[in-house]
Scaffold this motif. Structure first.
Motif, mmCIF file in Angstrom:
data_model
loop_
_atom_site.group_PDB
_atom_site.id
_atom_site.type_symbol
_atom_site.label_atom_id
_atom_site.label_comp_id
_atom_site.label_asym_id
_atom_site.label_seq_id
_atom_site.Cartn_x
_atom_site.Cartn_y
_atom_site.Cartn_z
ATOM 1 N N MET A 89 -14.211 71.454 -3.304
ATOM 2 C CA MET A 89 -14.379 70.194 -3.316
ATOM 3 C C MET A 89 -13.919 69.906 -5.094
ATOM 4 N N ALA A 90 -13.519 70.680 -5.917
ATOM 5 C CA ALA A 90 -12.657 70.130 -7.301
ATOM 6 C C ALA A 90 -11.258 69.916 -6.285
ATOM 7 N N LEU A 91 -10.572 70.252 -5.704
ATOM 8 C CA LEU A 91 -9.188 69.937 -5.719
ATOM 9 C C LEU A 91 -9.383 68.102 -5.006
ATOM 10 N N GLU A 92 -10.206 68.282 -3.913
ATOM 11 C CA GLU A 92 -10.972 67.520 -3.103
ATOM 12 C C GLU A 92 -10.820 66.119 -3.605
ATOM 13 N N ARG A 93 -12.073 66.094 -5.345
ATOM 14 C CA ARG A 93 -12.041 65.336 -6.053
ATOM 15 C C ARG A 93 -11.038 64.731 -7.204
ATOM 16 N N LYS A 94 -10.321 65.887 -7.189
ATOM 17 C CA LYS A 94 -8.741 65.426 -8.242
ATOM 18 C C LYS A 94 -8.306 64.485 -7.699
ATOM 19 N N HIS A 274 -8.182 76.422 3.497
ATOM 20 C CA HIS A 274 -7.110 77.071 2.490
ATOM 21 C C HIS A 274 -7.646 78.764 1.699
ATOM 22 N N PRO A 275 -6.813 79.690 1.801
ATOM 23 C CA PRO A 275 -6.791 80.593 0.826
ATOM 24 C C PRO A 275 -7.131 80.187 -1.023
ATOM 25 N N PRO A 276 -7.434 81.033 -1.452
ATOM 26 C CA PRO A 276 -7.773 80.957 -3.454
ATOM 27 C C PRO A 276 -6.901 80.601 -4.473
ATOM 28 N N ALA A 277 -5.615 81.053 -3.023
ATOM 29 C CA ALA A 277 -4.646 81.041 -4.657
ATOM 30 C C ALA A 277 -3.703 80.108 -4.301
ATOM 31 N N VAL A 278 -3.843 79.156 -2.666
ATOM 32 C CA VAL A 278 -2.834 78.157 -2.369
ATOM 33 C C VAL A 278 -3.813 77.058 -3.188
ATOM 34 N N THR A 279 -4.987 76.891 -2.882
ATOM 35 C CA THR A 279 -6.552 75.544 -3.286
ATOM 36 C C THR A 279 -5.430 75.463 -5.014
ATOM 37 N N ALA A 280 -5.957 76.843 -5.459
ATOM 38 C CA ALA A 280 -5.590 76.708 -7.114
ATOM 39 C C ALA A 280 -4.275 76.541 -7.572
ATOM 40 N N ALA A 281 -3.345 76.473 -6.745
ATOM 41 C CA ALA A 281 -1.845 76.018 -7.142
ATOM 42 C C ALA A 281 -1.800 74.974 -6.947
ATOM 43 N N CYS A 282 -2.107 74.082 -5.870
ATOM 44 C CA CYS A 282 -2.679 72.302 -5.627
ATOM 45 C C CYS A 282 -3.334 71.907 -6.302
ATOM 46 N N ASN A 283 -4.193 72.915 -7.145
ATOM 47 C CA ASN A 283 -4.765 72.064 -8.402
ATOM 48 C C ASN A 283 -4.015 72.047 -9.740
ATOM 49 N N ALA A 284 -3.485 72.942 -9.424
ATOM 50 C CA ALA A 284 -2.695 73.248 -10.925
ATOM 51 C C ALA A 284 -1.270 71.851 -11.270
ATOM 52 N N ALA A 285 -0.657 71.608 -9.635
ATOM 53 C CA ALA A 285 0.400 70.881 -9.479
ATOM 54 C C ALA A 285 0.044 69.877 -9.911
ATOM 55 N N PHE A 286 -1.167 69.609 -9.065
ATOM 56 C CA PHE A 286 -1.876 68.039 -9.688
ATOM 57 C C PHE A 286 -1.877 67.683 -11.460
ATOM 58 N N ASP A 287 -1.998 68.800 -11.717
ATOM 59 C CA ASP A 287 -2.346 68.733 -13.720
ATOM 60 C C ASP A 287 -1.033 68.067 -13.529
ATOM 61 N N LEU A 288 0.312 68.767 -13.488
ATOM 62 C CA LEU A 288 1.824 68.787 -14.065
ATOM 63 C C LEU A 288 2.305 66.947 -13.341
ATOM 64 N N LEU A 289 1.529 66.311 -12.575
ATOM 65 C CA LEU A 289 2.373 65.353 -11.930
ATOM 66 C C LEU A 289 1.565 64.362 -12.874
ATOM 67 N N VAL A 290 0.518 64.507 -13.747
ATOM 68 C CA VAL A 290 0.160 63.119 -14.796
ATOM 69 C C VAL A 290 0.997 64.323 -16.639
ATOM 70 N N GLU A 291 0.832 65.606 -15.861
ATOM 71 C CA GLU A 291 1.360 65.900 -17.461
ATOM 72 C C GLU A 291 2.587 65.743 -18.332
ATOM 73 N N GLU A 292 3.589 65.934 -16.889
ATOM 74 C CA GLU A 292 4.954 65.753 -16.620
ATOM 75 C C GLU A 292 5.745 64.666 -15.778
ATOM 76 N N PRO A 293 5.564 63.377 -15.833
ATOM 77 C CA PRO A 293 5.955 62.203 -15.248
ATOM 78 C C PRO A 293 7.529 62.485 -15.637
ATOM 79 N N GLU A 294 8.187 62.908 -16.310
ATOM 80 C CA GLU A 294 9.388 63.562 -16.139
ATOM 81 C C GLU A 294 10.369 63.974 -15.610
#
Length: 395
Positions: A89-94, A274-294
């Protein structure tokens, strides 16, 4: 002895071999990066969709490990039973917040997101107006919906409008659908003009942003952001398997759309989450899109550099406007032979022919990433040119 009722499959494989379209699966023996190990050798990797180089990012790996420690390896059920974790649910909200939509639902793949959505929201009384080069998952979703399908010429807005106008007095809903970026030619769909056409004719507007998520728009928000169409495109499909670097697909739109897909999208209802590892990695990736636009800036710098270098060598890259860079060859047999020869020289770039692309339009599809260096790209271009001259693809 009984006859083999599947013998015809072997015969068809023999036909593929005779046509030069047969392939075997290469084995990746390392992380998917700009330089990878496959089939026992080191190669420059221009074959993956890992646009931003996130597939082996330390933050994604750490997030995945932490999720396994807390939640285990799997979820044990579909989302509607016990398979919805708080992190789902956190990933979908993000994702919904990232895409500026009310809600989001995550599917097990981008293919499932397209096929499951189109088939869920339409019925046999409805009409679909679809670009002729839309992805196979859209085509399958259209067929599964049993709606009436009307195909318009590739990126031909006038033809799409003609199809819509002809349906003016026909009963049923109308869905206008296009890829945001087309996966074989690398050109961008005219989403702005198609959206205007959909609005003028009361149609649902849907876009598959698989190859533009993480690539186009601010921080990789896709073609809706690229064309500044927020609030006007009713159904946005994206992927978690390309620029995001992990696995899955998603649909963004109104709360009603997402709630309905929870109840009626068959891939969502009948596939384990989705297994937990996949879901958590996706969450982290969306953070990086915002944090590392370079990373996106580097992707586009590499894209421009690579295309210019190919042009200087005399290669035809068609109408590509994105990191997807087709190198036109012609016949499928030649494209697959070219790809095999490139691999032997240390370059992994995929040969693609009929039926994925029309007969006579086979190509090598190369995709640069943010992880490539100028040296990688220079070496890749030199290998391409050397092998192309040897095979008389270039003079």
């Amino acid at each position: 002895m009984p006859t083999n009722p599947l013998a015809y499959l072997g015969q068809q494989l023999d036909e593929l071999k005779a046509a030069g379209s047969y392939f075997r699966l290469r084995e990746l023996e390392s992380a998917c990066e700009a330089v990878s190990h496959a089939d026992g050798r080191e190669v420059i990797n221009l074959a993956s969709n890992n646009y931003l180089g996130l597939a082996n990012h330390p933050k994604l790996k750490e997030a995945a490990l932490e999720a396994v420690r807390k939640y285990g390896a799997g979820t044990g059920a579909v989302r509607t039973i016990t398979g919805t974790l708080d992190m789902h649910m956190a990933l979908e909200r993000k994702i919904a917040a990232f895409k500026h939509t009310e809600a989001c639902v995550v599917f097990q793949s981008g293919f499932a997101a397209n096929a499951g959505t189109v088939s869920a929201i339409l019925s046999p009384e409805d009409h679909i107006i679809s670009d002729e080069l839309n992805h196979a998952s859209i085509i399958d979703g259209c067929r599964l919906s049993r709606a009436k399908i009307h195909v318009f010429r590739h990126r031909d807005v006038a033809h799409a409008i003609e199809k819509l106008a002809a349906l003016k007095d026909e009963p049923g809903r109308k869905l206008l659908i296009t890829d945001g970026v087309f996966s074989m030619d690398g050109d961008i769909g005219p989403l702005d003009q198609l959206t205007e056409a959909a609005e003028a004719h009361g149609a649902i507007m849907m876009v598959d942003d698989a190859h533009s998520s993480g690539v186009l728009g601010r921080n990789g928000r896709g073609t809706v952001d690229h064309f500044n169409l927020h609030g006007r495109v009713h159904v946005q499909v994206g992927t978690l398997s390309k620029a995001i670097g992990v696995l899955g697909g998603y649909v963004c739109g109104s709360k009603d759309l997402i709630e309905f897909l929870y109840h009626r999208a068959r891939p969502f209802l009948f596939s384990t989450s989705h297994p937990p590892a996949v879901t958590a990695a996706c969450n982290a990736a969306f953070d990086l899109l915002v944090e590392e636009p370079e990373r996106i800036e580097k992707l586009w710098d590499n894209t421009r550099y690579f295309k210019a270098a190919l042009k200087d060598k005399g290669f035809d890259t068609g109408v590509s406007e994105t990191p997807i860079t087709p190198i036109q060859v012609g016949e499928a047999k030649m494209a697959h032979a070219f790809s095999a020869a490139l691999f032997e020289e240390g370059l992994w770039a995929t040969g693609i022919g009929f039926p994925t692309v029309p007969k006579g339009k086979a190509r090598i599809r190369a995709i640069v990433t943010a992880g490539h260096t100028t040296a990688h790209l220079d070496q890749a271009v030199e290998i391409l040119a050397k092998v192309a001259r040897r095979m008389a693809i270039l003079p």
